[in-house]
Design an enzyme around this catalytic site. Sequence first.
Site, PDB file in Angstrom:
ATOM      1  N   GLU A 130      13.475 -69.237 -11.873  1.00  0.00           N
ATOM      2  CA  GLU A 130      14.468 -69.077 -10.810  1.00  0.00           C
ATOM      3  C   GLU A 130      15.663 -70.020 -10.991  1.00  0.00           C
ATOM      4  O   GLU A 130      16.807 -69.622 -10.780  1.00  0.00           O
ATOM      5  CB  GLU A 130      13.820 -69.347  -9.439  1.00  0.00           C
ATOM      6  CG  GLU A 130      14.784 -69.107  -8.302  1.00  0.00           C
ATOM      7  CD  GLU A 130      14.201 -69.498  -6.950  1.00  0.00           C
ATOM      8  OE1 GLU A 130      14.765 -69.072  -5.944  1.00  0.00           O
ATOM      9  OE2 GLU A 130      13.205 -70.234  -6.929  1.00  0.00           O
ATOM     10  N   ASP A 131      15.410 -71.266 -11.374  1.00  0.00           N
ATOM     11  CA  ASP A 131      16.458 -72.292 -11.320  1.00  0.00           C
ATOM     12  C   ASP A 131      16.992 -72.745 -12.674  1.00  0.00           C
ATOM     13  O   ASP A 131      17.864 -73.602 -12.729  1.00  0.00           O
ATOM     14  CB  ASP A 131      15.930 -73.525 -10.565  1.00  0.00           C
ATOM     15  CG  ASP A 131      15.667 -73.224  -9.099  1.00  0.00           C
ATOM     16  OD1 ASP A 131      16.248 -72.253  -8.599  1.00  0.00           O
ATOM     17  OD2 ASP A 131      14.883 -73.949  -8.467  1.00  0.00           O
TER      18      ASP A 131
END
Length: 709
Positions: free
Chosen positions: A78-79
Amino acid sequence: MAKIDVEDLITLVRNYNPRTNEALIRQAYAYGEAMHEGQFRHSGEPYFTHPVAVAAILTEMRLDDATVITALLHDTIEDTKSTYTEIAEMFGAEVAELVDGVTKLTNLQLSSSQTEQAENFRKLFMAMSKDLRVILVKLADRLHNMRTIRSLRPEKQARKARETMDIFAPLAGRMGMQWMREELEDLAFRVLNPDARASIIRRFITLQRETGDVMHQITNDIRLELDKEGIEADVFGRAKKPYGIWRKMQEKDQGFSRLSDIYGFRVITRDEADCYRVLGAIHQRWRAVPGRFKDYISQPKSNGYRSIHTTVSGRDGKRVEVQIRTRQMHEVAESGVAAHWSYRDGVRAENPFAVDPAKWLASLTERFENAEDHDEFLEHVKLEMYSDQVFCFTPKGDVVKLPKGATPLDFAYAIHTRIGDSCVGAKVDNVRVPLWTRLKNGQSVEIMTAEGQRPQATWIDIVVTGRAKAAIRKSLREEDRERFIKLGRELARVAFEHIGKKATDKALKTAAKQLGLPDGEEVLARLGSAELRAQDVTETLYPDVISPTTDEIDPSRAVIGLSPEQSFTRAPCCQPVPGERIVGITYRGQGVIVHAIDCPTLSRYEDQPERWIDLHWHSGQHPAIHSVGLKLTIRNDAGVLGRICTLIGEQKANISNMVFLDRKPDFYRLLVEVDLRDVEHLHALMTALEAENDVAELERTRDAQQSTS
């Protein structure tokens, strides 16, 4: 908080799993650290301190290598620039699937509007059904975030704390992880009601000062009684968490001084037989409090929890709560469903009381499968997750498990739908009681039935179980079937005429076959009950007619101002249509959401100007696909609804949904969703409706609760 060193983390794993794959954990640690390089938490600490702390929490539950490695990598997809494929190649498909599952859960807005929340709960249970370890990582992730929540802005703290209290803490409890539930609740309580929490702690300190070390005294008293009987067991006392004390004070409306609400005692025995010997010794020494005895050994909870609970009048008449269980039962009581994966000495721990996660999930989701709408599904989930259970008996002595607050009607439907539908009365412990009576543990319930009895509309508000509510709704729906068929026929006629066709019996029969329904009558019934859209029927039969003409603007290119790779969706809160002034807000993973310029929701993003995009609608002919909600109050008279539907059709607007908000002898209030081209089309339709004598009130609905968060 200092970051946990990789060797320290490996030591934590090796303590319970000497055969751990140390090289893979080191590799995951190094990879995660490299991926998060340059990222920082709100507290200013390097971001990677968080995944490592989550992994350390999971080692407390003695979980397998795959789960620990997933914790280290759970934010990478996600990051960071990391991908599913890369993780699969480096750490295997199992870890990649788990990381992907946690990523999808992170993107769920569980505390959003009711409809979205129900759908997201559905997705949460789908993720759980794939691999329950995804939820274990997510719970550990939330626990560490709550432990470090002070670095967030106050409004974000409050939102996270409420979500924790409403969703994650009950979920941990339902999974049997009581220690995690208690800590999550207390951390959320600290944010949501700090004054109440401080008050509880102050009074607790005062009580200790006044009474001395009561916990030590009572622990010694219990040990003395067990020694007299020659029973080998460990005795522990503990103070309850402030939120647990506060909740009991609120539930029972009683003062702080009741000792059973402050301290809890556990007796851990060698075997099951000793549990009952301990119970006998305690009841011989102290008087048992009526109604406070529960035997979860003979009647285990669905998550595997086994224990005997009793409350006795101890020193100076103070009430003392005691839990009695074996060592293996205690491990399950601490870890819940997670006990299935726990390791000891390098091998999967064989605990006969650890519940099979697949069976647990099957029992949890069984009631959800028949939920026919969002609210009903959410009702099931919340009832199943948030409520304690009561055990009642049939006249033959069979046990029926129900949620707290259940009524004799719930009991009847739990036995069989036919018994519930024909229920006319109930006896509890041989005494006739109203059907809305709340049942208590240990009561015997007898249901009286009568042929010809049908469920009443008021029963929906009496019952609490999802099964009973679903059965009552189904029965009421069948009674309303004729009315729904009549309304559906009118809706179908208007929809078919809108595209120059006729809703013949043959057309409806063909549509039913395409939609997987038994016959044309069922199509009409579902149209009338708003379970099926008329547009779905016409599109099924005539896709070419429905498709936009060549001179219409492509819906995917309707908005100007986006970059080529950006996609957009209309905000459900304000439902902007072509011709209205609009602005775009960017959302990670959701593209751009288009809002009307006067949408109240936009105030939430005033401090985030980087997310705003200046947009405007493409000029030209737009297709009539832009859904707008209209709230109407119309006269309740024969043919009125049909005329309104005809009027909407004459304006070349398609009714995509219709919901009755209120039915009175003189009027109906209903919400109609219509598909329109643009703002001029909307004004023309509203003008035509306002001119109709049978329309008392008309307004366009805009719901801030439906915003994308």
